[in-house]
Structure formats: C-alpha cells, structure tokens
Enzyme design. Structure first.
Site: not given
Ligand code: GRF
Length: 203
Positions: A92, A147, A176, A16, A111, A14
C-alpha cells in the site's frame, strides 16, 4: 533472463503472497522467492514468509522521512537478495520514479478491480457505490502513475445483489490467487512484451 529471483512486497495479510509461495512449491512458478519485504511490522505476510523459509524483512515506513529514503532502503534490500522481478502483492505505497527506473519493466502489481476503472485503495467500495455489475482483478506492469501500467491479465466476476465489500472482495480474491501466479509464470517464460500501452502474450 536466466536466474530470476522474485521479491514480493506486501503490507498486510499476504494471501496473494501465499498463492505465489504455493505456485513456487508446485513448480508453476519457476524461480525462487528471494525475499519478502513489508513496510509494516507484525503483519501476516511476514509470518507466511517465515513459515515457508523465505527471508522476511520489515522496512518500517515510520522510520523514514521521505518516500525517496524509504525506496532507497527498499532497493538496497532487493539488491542484497539478488531480486530481478518485483511483485507487489497488497503493497500500500506508491513507488518513486527512481525505484521504478531501477526495475523498469520488472515490477508487477495486482489490483482488485478491472482497470482502468476503480483505481486506488478502495476498489470494492467504489465498485459497489457506482453500481457496476461486473468487477474482477488486474495484473499490470507498474509505471509511475498509480494503477496505470500496461495490463497483463484480467479476470472478471459478477457483482451480486446484496454484495458488501467483504463478499465481493472474497469473490475477487479467488480469481486473484489464480491470476497472479499465471502472470508471473508468463513473465518468467519470456512471453510478455510491452508494446506501448499493450502487453503482447506470445504462444
Ligand atoms: C488484494 O486484494 C490485492 O489485489 C490488493 O490488496 C489486496 C491484498 O490482499 N492490491 P492480500 O494481502 O494479498 O491478502
């Protein structure tokens, strides 16, 4: 749309999600996160939500026999919290057509590669194996194909000599964390228009 409410879906650490939480706190993102939902128990994303005082819900994928049932439960929770914008942040799972229809044009994903190259769950590994010299990240609208939705924003980073999945992943992650809040900000400001495959960003 006035009164937007964000729902963030995660499967793991988490980071992001954290960048979105921080951008709400700083005022860059002008809508609250109504709920954080994970499909796995005990993941860091739940902790991050808890710390920020955001309702955190786990819908354990193991309890559901089919994707349809899982997505119905997911929709139920999102509606309960009044979510109008769904942000996938390391979630996922593929969403069903029924789910995507229910939030048509209102589901974003991040992504960790420059789409349409290197789709799927092992982007960094695939980039390195292919020998690409540039990678990056993509924020896009979610459509049924994985995607494959219209691209909102992308940022590029170099692939360095000697990179492994961790070092490349860390370099991409920095971008990101800037890109996702920016895309959400643009969405909420009503500046994104889907035009076929393309997303127009108005001034
Ligand atoms: C990130 O690299 C995102 O782009 C991908 O999964 C990863 C998640 O990372 N879809 P986090 O859980 O946000 O640290």
């Amino acid at each position: 749309m006035a009164g937007e409410v964000i729902g963030v879906l995660c499967s793991g650490r988490g980071t992001n999600l954290q960048s979105i939480i921080d951008a709400v706190a700083s005022g860059q993102i002008k809508a609250p996160i109504g709920v954080v939902i994970t499909d796995k128990p005990g993941v860091m994303a739940l902790e991050r939500a808890g710390k920020a005082g955001i309702p955190a819900v786990c819908i354990d994928r193991k309890q559901y026999g089919s994707r349809e049932e899982f997505d119905r439960a997911l929709l139920g929770e999102l509606k309960k919290y009044g979510v109008t914008l769904v942000c996938l942040a390391g979630f996922m799972r593929l969403l069903t057509a029924g789910f995507i229809r229910a939030y048509e044009g209102r589901i974003l994903n991040i992504h960790p590669a420059l789409l349409p190259s290197f789709k799927g769950a092992h982007a960094h590994r695939d980039v390195l194996a292919y020998g690409a010299k540039v990678s990056g990240c993509t924020i896009h609208f979610v459509v049924e194909d994985m995607d494959a939705g219209p691209i909102i924003l992308q940022a590029a980073v170099p692939v360095m000599e000697g990179d492994d999945e961790d070092s490349l992943g860390a370099r991409v992650l920095v971008e990101e964390h800037k890109l996702y809040p920016r895309a959400i900000e643009l969405f909420l400001a009503g500046r994104l228009t889907i035009d076929g495959r393309c997303v127009r960003i108005s001034e």
